[in-house]
Design an enzyme around this catalytic site. Sequence first.
Site, PDB file in Angstrom:
ATOM      1  N   LYS A 137      50.404  84.052 127.558  1.00 35.91           N
ATOM      2  CA  LYS A 137      51.704  84.023 126.889  1.00 35.91           C
ATOM      3  C   LYS A 137      52.454  85.320 127.201  1.00 35.91           C
ATOM      4  O   LYS A 137      51.907  86.410 127.013  1.00 35.91           O
ATOM      5  CB  LYS A 137      51.462  83.902 125.389  1.00 35.91           C
ATOM      6  CG  LYS A 137      52.536  83.192 124.618  1.00 35.91           C
ATOM      7  CD  LYS A 137      52.023  83.006 123.196  1.00 35.91           C
ATOM      8  CE  LYS A 137      53.007  82.319 122.314  1.00 35.91           C
ATOM      9  NZ  LYS A 137      52.559  82.325 120.919  1.00 35.91           N
TER      10      LYS A 137
HETATM   11  C1  E4P Z   1      54.504  80.387 118.780  1.00 37.82           C
HETATM   12  O1  E4P Z   1      53.770  80.318 119.724  1.00 37.82           O
HETATM   13  C2  E4P Z   1      54.496  81.455 117.768  1.00 37.82           C
HETATM   14  O2  E4P Z   1      53.177  81.894 117.616  1.00 37.82           O
HETATM   15  C3  E4P Z   1      54.935  81.012 116.399  1.00 37.82           C
HETATM   16  O3  E4P Z   1      55.314  79.665 116.360  1.00 37.82           O
HETATM   17  C4  E4P Z   1      55.860  81.955 115.690  1.00 37.82           C
HETATM   18  O4  E4P Z   1      56.212  81.421 114.434  1.00 37.82           O
HETATM   19  P1  E4P Z   1      56.888  82.277 113.262  1.00 37.82           P
HETATM   20  O5  E4P Z   1      58.358  82.345 113.539  1.00 37.82           O
HETATM   21  O6  E4P Z   1      56.612  81.481 112.024  1.00 37.82           O
HETATM   22  O7  E4P Z   1      56.225  83.611 113.283  1.00 37.82           O
END
Ligand code: E4P
Length: 229
Positions: free
Chosen positions: A83
């Site tokens: 990522k």
């Molecule tokens: C996606 O890969 C992220 O880990 C995640 O969805 C972030 O979500 P949040 O905005 O609730 O932190």
Amino acid sequence: MKLFIDTANLDEIREVHSWGILSGVTTNPSLIAREGRDFIEVVHEICELVQGPVSAEVTAQDAEGMIREGRLLAQIHEHVVVKVPLLEPGLMACSVLASEGIAVNVTLCFQASQALLAGLAGATYVSPFIGRIDDISWDGGELIEHITEIYAQSPSIHTQVLAASLRHPQHLVQAALSGADVATCPYKVLKQALKHPLTDIGNQRFLEDWEAVPERDISVLVQRWLQSR
Ligand code: E4P
């Protein structure tokens, strides 16, 4: 649409995995930090459990560092998806890692133009953050629609749209209706998505009515029926 869980908590992943609906997992540095465990061990355990794509995020901020970390993370398990943030170095790292056959999830996407660039860089997934977009009074569902439309019109792009930052079950529905390939949900949202009070009330009523049936052990009834044939 496929479903991922957005957590680094093994107990949550184990429980949802047992439902038979889980295709993968996304983590991020905040979720990993919350567990207070060794990053690499957690990612490896998740990969072994789920046997599907598991996103693990780089933390370097320059392209060279992201590429180095990405190559290392990819060695943890064949299911690791590296990522990277949707920044200039992230885009450069995505291009290099993708050209080496490493799956990349380009994260923190907030506008369609960013998703176009991530697609052209060879990302396996792009992650638009629906909840955080709604938080600032924009329309996360519309963003997904725009990205899927752009990708559909771009034959060279094979990136999957991974709806992220989902805050409630309606976000999950919105992601599916907007054409997302995958939605990644926190454990709490998945539990909420399953639960409906009318399902519980209806189930309870069926059980109460069934109490009035004198012969109600299904295994006894079926055995008796099979022997009588
Ligand atoms: C996606 O890969 C992220 O880990 C995640 O969805 C972030 O979500 P949040 O905005 O609730 O932190």
